[in-house]
Write a protein that holds these residues in place. Structure first.
Motif, PDB file in Angstrom:
ATOM      1  N   LYS A 149      -4.577   2.462  -5.179  1.00 53.41           N
ATOM      2  CA  LYS A 149      -5.968   2.645  -5.632  1.00 53.41           C
ATOM      3  C   LYS A 149      -6.772   3.425  -4.602  1.00 53.41           C
ATOM      4  CE  LYS A 149      -7.495  -0.950  -8.775  1.00 53.41           C
ATOM      5  NZ  LYS A 149      -6.446  -1.972  -8.689  1.00 53.41           N
ATOM      6  N   LYS A 150      -6.541   3.102  -3.345  1.00 53.95           N
ATOM      7  CA  LYS A 150      -7.348   3.685  -2.279  1.00 53.95           C
ATOM      8  C   LYS A 150      -6.873   5.087  -1.893  1.00 53.95           C
ATOM      9  CE  LYS A 150      -9.455   2.072   2.012  1.00 53.95           C
ATOM     10  NZ  LYS A 150     -10.781   2.519   1.594  1.00 53.95           N
ATOM     11  N   MET A 151      -5.557   5.345  -1.995  1.00 56.07           N
ATOM     12  CA  MET A 151      -5.002   6.561  -1.394  1.00 56.07           C
ATOM     13  C   MET A 151      -4.500   7.603  -2.385  1.00 56.07           C
ATOM     14  SD  MET A 151      -2.923   4.574   1.665  1.00 56.07           S
ATOM     15  CE  MET A 151      -2.585   5.916   2.808  1.00 56.07           C
ATOM     16  N   ASP A 152      -4.211   7.183  -3.610  1.00 61.84           N
ATOM     17  CA  ASP A 152      -3.610   8.114  -4.578  1.00 61.84           C
ATOM     18  C   ASP A 152      -4.709   8.901  -5.292  1.00 61.84           C
ATOM     19  OD1 ASP A 152      -2.010   9.422  -6.382  1.00 61.84           O
ATOM     20  OD2 ASP A 152      -1.691   7.678  -7.676  1.00 61.84           O
ATOM     21  N   TYR A 153      -5.180   9.965  -4.632  1.00 62.75           N
ATOM     22  CA  TYR A 153      -6.344  10.693  -5.150  1.00 62.75           C
ATOM     23  C   TYR A 153      -6.068  11.389  -6.475  1.00 62.75           C
ATOM     24  CZ  TYR A 153      -8.697   9.758  -0.765  1.00 62.75           C
ATOM     25  OH  TYR A 153      -9.278   9.122   0.297  1.00 62.75           O
ATOM     26  N   ASP A 154      -4.844  11.914  -6.652  1.00 60.76           N
ATOM     27  CA  ASP A 154      -4.591  12.630  -7.910  1.00 60.76           C
ATOM     28  C   ASP A 154      -4.027  11.702  -8.984  1.00 60.76           C
ATOM     29  OD1 ASP A 154      -2.064  12.205  -6.961  1.00 60.76           O
ATOM     30  OD2 ASP A 154      -1.558  14.324  -6.680  1.00 60.76           O
ATOM     31  N   ARG A 155      -3.992  10.404  -8.671  1.00 60.79           N
ATOM     32  CA  ARG A 155      -3.612   9.374  -9.657  1.00 60.79           C
ATOM     33  C   ARG A 155      -2.275   9.647 -10.352  1.00 60.79           C
ATOM     34  NH1 ARG A 155      -6.032   6.342  -7.343  1.00 60.79           N
ATOM     35  NH2 ARG A 155      -8.247   5.882  -7.396  1.00 60.79           N
ATOM     36  N   ASP A 156      -1.262  10.078  -9.573  1.00 62.22           N
ATOM     37  CA  ASP A 156       0.040  10.287 -10.206  1.00 62.22           C
ATOM     38  C   ASP A 156       1.007   9.146  -9.870  1.00 62.22           C
ATOM     39  OD1 ASP A 156       0.497  10.854  -7.571  1.00 62.22           O
ATOM     40  OD2 ASP A 156       1.499  12.781  -7.917  1.00 62.22           O
ATOM     41  N   GLY A 157       0.484   8.070  -9.284  1.00 57.01           N
ATOM     42  CA  GLY A 157       1.326   6.894  -9.051  1.00 57.01           C
ATOM     43  C   GLY A 157       2.180   6.971  -7.793  1.00 57.01           C
ATOM     44  N   LYS A 158       1.973   8.008  -6.982  1.00 57.94           N
ATOM     45  CA  LYS A 158       2.703   8.131  -5.712  1.00 57.94           C
ATOM     46  C   LYS A 158       1.837   8.935  -4.755  1.00 57.94           C
ATOM     47  CE  LYS A 158       5.134  12.035  -7.740  1.00 57.94           C
ATOM     48  NZ  LYS A 158       6.374  12.619  -8.201  1.00 57.94           N
ATOM     49  N   LEU A 159       2.174   8.896  -3.472  1.00 60.88           N
ATOM     50  CA  LEU A 159       1.356   9.604  -2.497  1.00 60.88           C
ATOM     51  C   LEU A 159       2.027  10.888  -2.045  1.00 60.88           C
ATOM     52  CD1 LEU A 159       0.144   6.766  -0.075  1.00 60.88           C
ATOM     53  CD2 LEU A 159      -0.907   7.576  -2.191  1.00 60.88           C
ATOM     54  N   SER A 160       1.331  11.995  -2.246  1.00 53.65           N
ATOM     55  CA  SER A 160       1.786  13.263  -1.649  1.00 53.65           C
ATOM     56  C   SER A 160       1.218  13.309  -0.241  1.00 53.65           C
ATOM     57  CB  SER A 160       1.232  14.430  -2.457  1.00 53.65           C
ATOM     58  OG  SER A 160      -0.192  14.399  -2.363  1.00 53.65           O
ATOM     59  N   PHE A 161       1.641  14.276   0.552  1.00 53.04           N
ATOM     60  CA  PHE A 161       1.078  14.379   1.896  1.00 53.04           C
ATOM     61  C   PHE A 161      -0.429  14.648   1.809  1.00 53.04           C
ATOM     62  CE2 PHE A 161      -0.166  16.597   5.829  1.00 53.04           C
ATOM     63  CZ  PHE A 161       0.115  15.564   6.725  1.00 53.04           C
ATOM     64  N   ALA A 167      -6.686  10.376   2.715  1.00 49.80           N
ATOM     65  CA  ALA A 167      -6.974   8.949   2.919  1.00 49.80           C
ATOM     66  C   ALA A 167      -7.162   8.641   4.402  1.00 49.80           C
ATOM     67  CB  ALA A 167      -5.845   8.111   2.340  1.00 49.80           C
ATOM     68  N   VAL A 168      -6.279   9.186   5.234  1.00 57.37           N
ATOM     69  CA  VAL A 168      -6.338   8.909   6.676  1.00 57.37           C
ATOM     70  C   VAL A 168      -7.582   9.554   7.297  1.00 57.37           C
ATOM     71  CG1 VAL A 168      -5.177   9.271   8.897  1.00 57.37           C
ATOM     72  CG2 VAL A 168      -3.845   8.563   6.905  1.00 57.37           C
ATOM     73  N   ARG A 169      -7.948  10.741   6.804  1.00 57.90           N
ATOM     74  CA  ARG A 169      -9.159  11.378   7.345  1.00 57.90           C
ATOM     75  C   ARG A 169     -10.412  10.580   6.964  1.00 57.90           C
ATOM     76  NH1 ARG A 169      -8.021  15.792  10.142  1.00 57.90           N
ATOM     77  NH2 ARG A 169      -6.186  17.006   9.596  1.00 57.90           N
ATOM     78  N   ASP A 170     -10.365   9.934   5.795  1.00 61.12           N
ATOM     79  CA  ASP A 170     -11.483   9.073   5.382  1.00 61.12           C
ATOM     80  C   ASP A 170     -11.504   7.765   6.170  1.00 61.12           C
ATOM     81  OD1 ASP A 170     -12.376  10.852   3.565  1.00 61.12           O
ATOM     82  OD2 ASP A 170     -11.584   9.822   1.793  1.00 61.12           O
ATOM     83  N   GLU A 171     -10.316   7.246   6.442  1.00 62.41           N
ATOM     84  CA  GLU A 171     -10.201   5.928   7.084  1.00 62.41           C
ATOM     85  C   GLU A 171      -8.980   5.924   7.993  1.00 62.41           C
ATOM     86  OE1 GLU A 171     -10.364   3.123   8.761  1.00 62.41           O
ATOM     87  OE2 GLU A 171     -11.873   2.622   7.256  1.00 62.41           O
ATOM     88  N   SER A 172      -9.219   6.116   9.298  1.00 64.14           N
ATOM     89  CA  SER A 172      -8.092   6.357  10.210  1.00 64.14           C
ATOM     90  C   SER A 172      -7.107   5.182  10.293  1.00 64.14           C
ATOM     91  CB  SER A 172      -8.609   6.709  11.604  1.00 64.14           C
ATOM     92  OG  SER A 172      -9.394   5.630  12.083  1.00 64.14           O
ATOM     93  N   LEU A 173      -7.566   3.977   9.968  1.00 56.59           N
ATOM     94  CA  LEU A 173      -6.646   2.827  10.029  1.00 56.59           C
ATOM     95  C   LEU A 173      -5.491   2.950   9.035  1.00 56.59           C
ATOM     96  CD1 LEU A 173      -9.182  -0.129  10.404  1.00 56.59           C
ATOM     97  CD2 LEU A 173      -7.586   0.707  12.133  1.00 56.59           C
TER      98      LEU A 173
END
Length: 202
Positions: A149-161, A167-173
């Protein structure tokens, strides 16, 4: 030799004399590990012990992944070049280099995406789930859903680089969202003081 290792690292923040210190440490570790393989580099066991003793890294699955990332030529042994090149982003990497490194660790099958299954695998290993916990798998599944929910910006069910980076630039943790794969600052500093201390200050 030292020269070729130095040349490959000119784009990073490690100086020539620091490279020499890392090579010296490598030689010491290899010699200590086993007399007969001295030329061939060190194996997984020595590698894991080293990362544990210097950086306090204990997560088995992460350590295996780190080994695979370091062992670029896939021989099951870490050469001196692989050692120096692998340590550079850990010690001095820019955020970009650290993101690439963490992403590669979490992308278990190397297809350029971190899938739900990969998140699940990584989290299942890195979370300290108590034996009495209800349905530990459910806890992990919930975390995977939250992460997506938090990291998958293009909502394809997986994380691309691209997702991961945003996500990391928004929230470094979130850099180590799926397992502790970077040494903490304290370990890194004490490693540098111990290993680089012979360097004369410019």
């Amino acid at each position: 030799g030292t020269a070729s290792v130095c040349n490959t690292l000119t784009n990073t923040l490690i100086t020539k004399s620091e490279v020499e210190c890392l090579i010296k440490l490598y030689d010491t570790l290899v010699a200590k590990a086993s007399r007969q393989f001295a030329g061939a580099g060190f194996d997984r066991t020595v590698f894991r012990d080293t990362l544990y003793s210097y950086f306090g890294m204990t997560d088995d699955m992460v350590l295996d992944r780190v080994f695979i990332i370091f062992d670029k030529d896939n021989t099951g042994r870490i050469t001196v070049e692989e050692w120096v090149e692998g340590l550079a982003p850990l010690l001095r990497g820019t955020l970009e280099e650290k993101m690439k490194y963490c992403f590669a660790i979490y992308d278990l099958n190397g297809d350029g995406y971190i899938s739900k299954k990969e998140m699940f695998e990584m989290l299942k290993h890195s979370l300290l789930i108590q034996p009495g916990d209800e349905e530990p798998d459910e806890v992990v599944k919930d975390l995977v859903d939250i992460a997506l929910k938090k990291m998958d910006y293009d909502r394809d069910g997986k994380l691309s680089f691209t997702d991961f980076e945003k996500a990391v630039r928004d929230e470094s943790l979130l850099l180590e969202a799926f397992g502790p794969c970077l040494p903490d600052l304290k370990s890194t500093m004490s490693f540098e003081q111990k290993i680089f201390r012979e360097i004369p200050k410019k």
